[in-house]
Motif scaffolding. Sequence first.
Motif, PDB file in Angstrom:
ATOM      1  N   LEU A 180      63.153  34.633   6.150  1.00  0.00           N
ATOM      2  CA  LEU A 180      62.907  35.498   4.990  1.00  0.00           C
ATOM      3  C   LEU A 180      64.104  36.399   4.693  1.00  0.00           C
ATOM      4  CD1 LEU A 180      60.926  36.753   2.867  1.00  0.00           C
ATOM      5  CD2 LEU A 180      60.186  38.297   4.671  1.00  0.00           C
ATOM      6  N   ASP A 181      64.792  36.854   5.735  1.00  0.00           N
ATOM      7  CA  ASP A 181      65.922  37.761   5.562  1.00  0.00           C
ATOM      8  C   ASP A 181      67.226  37.056   5.185  1.00  0.00           C
ATOM      9  OD1 ASP A 181      64.427  40.068   6.197  1.00  0.00           O
ATOM     10  OD2 ASP A 181      64.599  39.606   8.331  1.00  0.00           O
ATOM     11  N   LEU A 184      67.989  30.975   1.214  1.00  0.00           N
ATOM     12  CA  LEU A 184      66.863  30.794   0.304  1.00  0.00           C
ATOM     13  C   LEU A 184      67.359  30.343  -1.076  1.00  0.00           C
ATOM     14  CD1 LEU A 184      63.838  31.031  -0.305  1.00  0.00           C
ATOM     15  CD2 LEU A 184      64.210  33.462  -0.760  1.00  0.00           C
ATOM     16  N   LYS A 185      68.373  31.012  -1.601  1.00  0.00           N
ATOM     17  CA  LYS A 185      68.935  30.635  -2.911  1.00  0.00           C
ATOM     18  C   LYS A 185      69.564  29.241  -2.855  1.00  0.00           C
ATOM     19  CE  LYS A 185      69.636  35.332  -4.485  1.00  0.00           C
ATOM     20  NZ  LYS A 185      70.565  36.412  -4.750  1.00  0.00           N
ATOM     21  N   PHE A 186      70.242  28.937  -1.744  1.00  0.00           N
ATOM     22  CA  PHE A 186      70.874  27.622  -1.561  1.00  0.00           C
ATOM     23  C   PHE A 186      69.833  26.507  -1.664  1.00  0.00           C
ATOM     24  CE2 PHE A 186      71.753  24.255   1.602  1.00  0.00           C
ATOM     25  CZ  PHE A 186      72.921  23.723   1.083  1.00  0.00           C
ATOM     26  N   TYR A 187      68.716  26.648  -0.935  1.00  0.00           N
ATOM     27  CA  TYR A 187      67.691  25.605  -0.955  1.00  0.00           C
ATOM     28  C   TYR A 187      66.945  25.553  -2.285  1.00  0.00           C
ATOM     29  CZ  TYR A 187      68.517  24.554   3.926  1.00  0.00           C
ATOM     30  OH  TYR A 187      69.102  24.148   5.106  1.00  0.00           O
ATOM     31  N   PHE A 238      60.511  36.492  13.732  1.00  0.00           N
ATOM     32  CA  PHE A 238      61.040  36.440  12.374  1.00  0.00           C
ATOM     33  C   PHE A 238      60.050  35.738  11.431  1.00  0.00           C
ATOM     34  CE2 PHE A 238      64.918  36.521  14.974  1.00  0.00           C
ATOM     35  CZ  PHE A 238      65.495  37.662  14.446  1.00  0.00           C
ATOM     36  N   VAL A 239      60.003  36.235  10.194  1.00  0.00           N
ATOM     37  CA  VAL A 239      59.186  35.583   9.172  1.00  0.00           C
ATOM     38  C   VAL A 239      59.997  34.420   8.604  1.00  0.00           C
ATOM     39  CG1 VAL A 239      58.044  35.830   6.932  1.00  0.00           C
ATOM     40  CG2 VAL A 239      57.977  37.714   8.601  1.00  0.00           C
ATOM     41  N   LEU A 240      59.414  33.215   8.666  1.00  0.00           N
ATOM     42  CA  LEU A 240      60.056  32.026   8.120  1.00  0.00           C
ATOM     43  C   LEU A 240      59.286  31.557   6.902  1.00  0.00           C
ATOM     44  CD1 LEU A 240      61.035  29.964  11.278  1.00  0.00           C
ATOM     45  CD2 LEU A 240      62.388  31.578   9.979  1.00  0.00           C
ATOM     46  N   LEU A 241      60.030  31.166   5.885  1.00  0.00           N
ATOM     47  CA  LEU A 241      59.435  30.621   4.664  1.00  0.00           C
ATOM     48  C   LEU A 241      59.474  29.106   4.761  1.00  0.00           C
ATOM     49  CD1 LEU A 241      61.283  32.902   2.099  1.00  0.00           C
ATOM     50  CD2 LEU A 241      58.988  33.215   3.064  1.00  0.00           C
TER      51      LEU A 241
END
Length: 143
Positions: A110-111, A116-119, A136-139
């Motif tokens: 998440l951090d 995130l933007k790349f994917y 850690f929070v994973l999306l």
Amino acid sequence: MRIRHFKCLSSELKNALIELWEQSVRASHHFLTEEDISKIKQYLNGDEAFIRIEFLFIYENNEFVGFLGFYQTSIQMLFIHPNFFRKNYGTSLVNFAITHFELDKVEVNLDNEKALKFYEKLGFQIYDRYVDEFGFVLLKMKR
């Protein structure tokens, strides 16, 4: 540019992977503390980290540039050496993995806003989240 597939890693390849991982993380994962890096590195050096993971290593002129680790249809990790950031090696690895191994999922911290933007740019969308063994929070993302 050359991409090689490995179903398992020799100790030499594993050591090269961990060294590249640490250089990449220190240059890009500013949300990690020294303690976080140490814990994750200790895990990576253990026997459990790569049991079912397959790898794609990318080379430029025989120099190890980066790697993508995957399990079944999910990208588990993608790291590029800092000297090769923003030169499309990550995109090349992901596109190769999608085309040749039909990968359609990835998990992103998440951090890690850049990842995130790349994917998202590559067509992945968030569908779930969870907390991993390191806290850690994973999306969860899929195409």
